[in-house]
Design an enzyme around this catalytic site. Structure first.
Site, mmCIF file in Angstrom:
data_model
loop_
_atom_site.group_PDB
_atom_site.id
_atom_site.type_symbol
_atom_site.label_atom_id
_atom_site.label_comp_id
_atom_site.label_asym_id
_atom_site.label_seq_id
_atom_site.Cartn_x
_atom_site.Cartn_y
_atom_site.Cartn_z
ATOM 1 C CB CYS A 33 -0.940 0.028 1.199
ATOM 2 S SG CYS A 33 -0.084 0.015 2.773
ATOM 3 C CB CYS A 104 -3.303 -1.495 8.707
ATOM 4 S SG CYS A 104 -4.190 -1.598 7.151
HETATM 5 FE FE1 FES Z 1 -1.482 0.594 4.251
HETATM 6 FE FE2 FES Z 1 -3.311 0.292 6.056
HETATM 7 S S1 FES Z 1 -3.612 0.355 3.937
HETATM 8 S S2 FES Z 1 -1.198 0.365 6.338
#
Ligand code: FES
Length: 148
Positions: A33, A104
């Protein structure tokens, strides 16, 4: 979707910032991400008690909330006790996270471990159960193991 506690820690995150001359600093990323987490620890060298912990992140709301809770959980604990503050313990303290957001919460755990590792290296000590941290939470993982 999110518990009241998650929303509270997301909207009013505790212990955001940096510690000058920190005893240990740890940074980890999540290449999937692009989010990054940095944790600063102030540790009493005699007692090994974590006197202060702050975080800075370029991360999503769940990363902010879990890190905020994680900093609260480790402050006042010894290094050994802080090793028990897993992402699972943090999620329980927040009354849970949606399954797609569980990864996360790993950022906070891994960044704390990285900061403890930094401290252990600077002081030439060994912390039981602590291994050399990854710079990314997905490092060494097989692609197909990912569940999204
Ligand atoms: Fe990247 Fe939560 S989407 S840490």
């Amino acid at each position: 979707m999110y518990s009241d506690k998650v929303m509270d820690h997301f909207q009013n995150p505790r212990n955001v910032g940096e510690i000058e001359n920190a005893s240990g600093v740890g940074t980890v990323g999540n290449a999937k991400c692009g989010d990054i987490m940095r944790i600063f620890l102030d540790i009493d060298e005699e007692t090994h008690v974590i006197k202060d912990c702050k975080f800075k992140t370029f991360g999503c709301g769940a990363a902010v909330a879990t890190s905020s809770m994680a900093t609260e959980l480790v402050i006042g604990k010894t290094i050994e006790e802080a090793m028990q503050v897993t992402n699972k313990a943090v999620m329980e303290a927040l009354d849970g996270l949606p399954p797609v957001k569980v990864h996360c919460s790993l950022l906070a755990e891994e960044a704390i471990h990285a900061a403890l590792w930094d401290y252990s290296q600077k002081h030439g000590i060994q912390i039981e159960g602590l291994e050399k941290p990854k710079s990314d939470i997905h490092e060494g993982e097989e692609e197909e193991e990912e569940e999204y």
